[in-house]
Design an enzyme around this catalytic site. Sequence first.
Site, PDB file in Angstrom:
ATOM      1  N   THR A   1       0.895  -1.156   0.000  1.00 49.97           N
ATOM      2  CA  THR A   1       0.000   0.000   0.000  1.00 49.97           C
ATOM      3  C   THR A   1       0.929   1.200   0.000  1.00 49.97           C
ATOM      4  O   THR A   1       2.016   1.140   0.599  1.00 49.97           O
ATOM      5  CB  THR A   1      -0.909   0.044   1.251  1.00 49.97           C
ATOM      6  OG1 THR A   1      -0.095   0.188   2.406  1.00 49.97           O
ATOM      7  CG2 THR A   1      -1.757  -1.226   1.387  1.00 49.97           C
ATOM      8  N   HIS A   2       0.545   2.252  -0.684  1.00 50.72           N
ATOM      9  CA  HIS A   2       1.417   3.430  -0.854  1.00 50.72           C
ATOM     10  C   HIS A   2       2.755   3.038  -1.475  1.00 50.72           C
ATOM     11  O   HIS A   2       3.761   3.709  -1.255  1.00 50.72           O
ATOM     12  CB  HIS A   2       1.665   4.146   0.481  1.00 50.72           C
ATOM     13  CG  HIS A   2       0.428   4.388   1.279  1.00 50.72           C
ATOM     14  ND1 HIS A   2      -0.274   5.567   1.232  1.00 50.72           N
ATOM     15  CD2 HIS A   2      -0.267   3.577   2.131  1.00 50.72           C
ATOM     16  CE1 HIS A   2      -1.335   5.483   2.024  1.00 50.72           C
ATOM     17  NE2 HIS A   2      -1.355   4.275   2.580  1.00 50.72           N
TER      18      HIS A   2
ATOM     19  N   SER B   1      17.732  -1.421 -26.604  1.00 51.14           N
ATOM     20  CA  SER B   1      18.054  -0.004 -26.769  1.00 51.14           C
ATOM     21  C   SER B   1      18.980   0.155 -27.968  1.00 51.14           C
ATOM     22  O   SER B   1      19.823  -0.705 -28.228  1.00 51.14           O
ATOM     23  CB  SER B   1      18.739   0.508 -25.500  1.00 51.14           C
ATOM     24  OG  SER B   1      19.533   1.638 -25.791  1.00 51.14           O
TER      25      SER B   1
ATOM     26  N   LYS C   1      20.501  -3.025 -22.270  1.00 51.10           N
ATOM     27  CA  LYS C   1      19.112  -2.754 -21.900  1.00 51.10           C
ATOM     28  C   LYS C   1      18.125  -3.780 -22.415  1.00 51.10           C
ATOM     29  O   LYS C   1      18.249  -4.327 -23.497  1.00 51.10           O
ATOM     30  CB  LYS C   1      18.670  -1.373 -22.440  1.00 51.10           C
ATOM     31  CG  LYS C   1      19.304  -0.196 -21.794  1.00 51.10           C
ATOM     32  CD  LYS C   1      19.032  -0.078 -20.298  1.00 51.10           C
ATOM     33  CE  LYS C   1      17.579   0.183 -19.989  1.00 51.10           C
ATOM     34  NZ  LYS C   1      17.158   1.505 -20.476  1.00 51.10           N
TER      35      LYS C   1
ATOM     36  N   ASN D   1      13.942  -3.541 -22.342  1.00 51.60           N
ATOM     37  CA  ASN D   1      12.919  -2.584 -21.914  1.00 51.60           C
ATOM     38  C   ASN D   1      11.506  -3.160 -22.016  1.00 51.60           C
ATOM     39  O   ASN D   1      11.194  -3.895 -22.955  1.00 51.60           O
ATOM     40  CB  ASN D   1      13.009  -1.312 -22.761  1.00 51.60           C
ATOM     41  CG  ASN D   1      14.315  -0.557 -22.527  1.00 51.60           C
ATOM     42  OD1 ASN D   1      14.839  -0.573 -21.413  1.00 51.60           O
ATOM     43  ND2 ASN D   1      14.828   0.065 -23.564  1.00 51.60           N
TER      44      ASN D   1
ATOM     45  N   GLU E   1       4.833  -0.101 -21.034  1.00 47.23           N
ATOM     46  CA  GLU E   1       4.827   1.361 -21.035  1.00 47.23           C
ATOM     47  C   GLU E   1       3.764   1.907 -21.982  1.00 47.23           C
ATOM     48  O   GLU E   1       3.079   2.883 -21.686  1.00 47.23           O
ATOM     49  CB  GLU E   1       6.201   1.892 -21.437  1.00 47.23           C
ATOM     50  CG  GLU E   1       7.255   1.624 -20.379  1.00 47.23           C
ATOM     51  CD  GLU E   1       8.651   1.870 -20.928  1.00 47.23           C
ATOM     52  OE1 GLU E   1       9.213   2.932 -20.626  1.00 47.23           O
ATOM     53  OE2 GLU E   1       9.167   1.009 -21.662  1.00 47.23           O
TER      54      GLU E   1
ATOM     55  N   TYR F   1     -29.939  15.041 -36.091  1.00 47.56           N
ATOM     56  CA  TYR F   1     -28.603  14.812 -36.656  1.00 47.56           C
ATOM     57  C   TYR F   1     -27.912  16.142 -36.933  1.00 47.56           C
ATOM     58  O   TYR F   1     -28.517  17.085 -37.435  1.00 47.56           O
ATOM     59  CB  TYR F   1     -28.688  14.001 -37.964  1.00 47.56           C
ATOM     60  CG  TYR F   1     -27.319  13.789 -38.577  1.00 47.56           C
ATOM     61  CD1 TYR F   1     -26.502  12.747 -38.151  1.00 47.56           C
ATOM     62  CD2 TYR F   1     -26.816  14.669 -39.540  1.00 47.56           C
ATOM     63  CE1 TYR F   1     -25.226  12.560 -38.679  1.00 47.56           C
ATOM     64  CE2 TYR F   1     -25.543  14.494 -40.078  1.00 47.56           C
ATOM     65  CZ  TYR F   1     -24.757  13.438 -39.647  1.00 47.56           C
ATOM     66  OH  TYR F   1     -23.495  13.268 -40.155  1.00 47.56           O
TER      67      TYR F   1
ATOM     68  N   GLN G   1     -20.400  13.090 -37.241  1.00 51.22           N
ATOM     69  CA  GLN G   1     -19.427  12.329 -38.023  1.00 51.22           C
ATOM     70  C   GLN G   1     -18.122  12.145 -37.234  1.00 51.22           C
ATOM     71  O   GLN G   1     -17.340  11.238 -37.518  1.00 51.22           O
ATOM     72  CB  GLN G   1     -19.162  13.059 -39.345  1.00 51.22           C
ATOM     73  CG  GLN G   1     -18.196  12.377 -40.265  1.00 51.22           C
ATOM     74  CD  GLN G   1     -18.201  12.994 -41.654  1.00 51.22           C
ATOM     75  OE1 GLN G   1     -19.167  12.865 -42.382  1.00 51.22           O
ATOM     76  NE2 GLN G   1     -17.128  13.678 -42.002  1.00 51.22           N
TER      77      GLN G   1
ATOM     78  N   LYS H   1     -16.768   8.552 -35.185  1.00 51.15           N
ATOM     79  CA  LYS H   1     -16.157   7.294 -35.640  1.00 51.15           C
ATOM     80  C   LYS H   1     -14.666   7.176 -35.347  1.00 51.15           C
ATOM     81  O   LYS H   1     -14.200   6.129 -34.898  1.00 51.15           O
ATOM     82  CB  LYS H   1     -16.435   7.098 -37.135  1.00 51.15           C
ATOM     83  CG  LYS H   1     -17.887   6.678 -37.389  1.00 51.15           C
ATOM     84  CD  LYS H   1     -18.215   6.624 -38.832  1.00 51.15           C
ATOM     85  CE  LYS H   1     -19.109   7.722 -39.357  1.00 51.15           C
ATOM     86  NZ  LYS H   1     -19.879   8.546 -38.456  1.00 51.15           N
TER      87      LYS H   1
END
Length: 470
Positions: free
Chosen positions: A164-165, A286, A292, A294, A299, A326, A331, A334
């Site tokens: 928690t926290h 990377s 690295k 990743n 993300e 209308y 339009q 969409k």
Amino acid sequence: MTHDGKAPQGLTLWHGRFGEGPAEELVAFTASLHFDQRLARHDLAGSRAHVTMLAHQGLLTDEERAVIITALDRVESELADGTFVFLESDEDIHTAIERRVTEIAGSSGAKLHTGRSRNDQVATDLRLWLKDAARDQIGRITALQEVLVRRAEEAGDAYLPGYTHLQRAQPVLLAHHLLAHVWALARDVDRWSDCLTRADVSPLGAGALAGSSLPIDPVLSAQLLGFARPFDNSLDAVGDRDFVAEALFCAALCQVHLSRMGEEIVLWTTEEFGFLHLADAYATGSSMLPQKKNPDIAELARGKAGRLIGDLAGLLATLKGLPLAYNRDLQEDKEPLFDALDTCALTLSALAGLFDTATFRMERMAVAADSPENAATDLAEWLVRAGMPFRDAHAVVGNLVRQSVERGVTLDELVATDPRLGPDALVLLEPGAAVRRRSSRGGAGPEPLVSQLAAARARLTAQHVMLVGS
Ligand code: ARG
């Protein structure tokens, strides 16, 4: 208009009333074909139902109906094999299909739009599209849940710190942690199926805004299209985009769940946590730093949540000032809808693959969870069992932890020598003891986990049944 009723190529649908053709800028600005093309299959379905209804009502002869249906079939295959030629003047998919049907079917084709407007047509198409797309979302959510439930089953009695926290709090079973995400996703499924109920209304027959003077039958159109029911009010039918807003909320909240999972993966794959190891196929490298690895999927799951929240907020802003019925502003429904559902669909599948192939580093989790302080609540509850009020017990244990930190003495030593606790209480500090003691219903220990896993499995079976049945 030529004598055979064919609109020559390049004319607008409204050319009769207009002395000159549209400006280039108008065409460029108002066209929606580049994004509403994906409604083609649903537009064709809507047209088939519409002409069948028209024929049933005596507004088309059976022969006219047959000619139009044949033309619609041909348009479908042209679209499928890429031979359909779009024209400059095809403002949207509805215009393009009607134009081509009329080219193929001549004067019969020119009757396709009888008693119909693009306003009820586009609302129909979009609802049909959403009914398919929502089921696809449910399918992908279920697939991710499947992976998580399987990984939970495989996790056995592995445990990690619960936080928690973002501070270590109490150990929890890894299976329990994974199932927490499964239940959030189950609510996403519930929301989608609820959204589907309200999307399942046919607007076809509302016309431009007020219905028709012709004896059309919206009930039959709704039935032919597999909608649960037809609209009640023509103005509402063409002006309503609640179903789009609801879908955007369903997708945005699901993506927020995926974002929180993503954040967790980002943390867990750091060297600092070291709880999770990603398969190479689900990680990135990377361009500069050779060492690295990743967690880009995680993300982007997190990053894309911002977009989906924007899609929802954008549509609500579009709707808020619109008078009935209308308006062309609609339009704008969409692109956010397609964007949000496409994004969420991709994220769901990417995360399913990531979780399917990742390795949980259970030894690292156990070491992090086994610090004696994580058993502080159990020490306090031990005192509670002996009759001490919880508030007092909390203070006693808090004091021991403080002494341990300040004097550099282990908590074990302090517990063993404390007259209220003593050596018997040391069992609470043994590795894994704290998690085994979480026995209350829905809690993080092995006992309640058994029924939770069974409930999660039952839930998945129910979702599968729903997907097959729909
Ligand atoms: N492309 C339009 C849309 O997506 C179709 C409806 C056009 N209706 C109209 N009255 N101009 O909303």
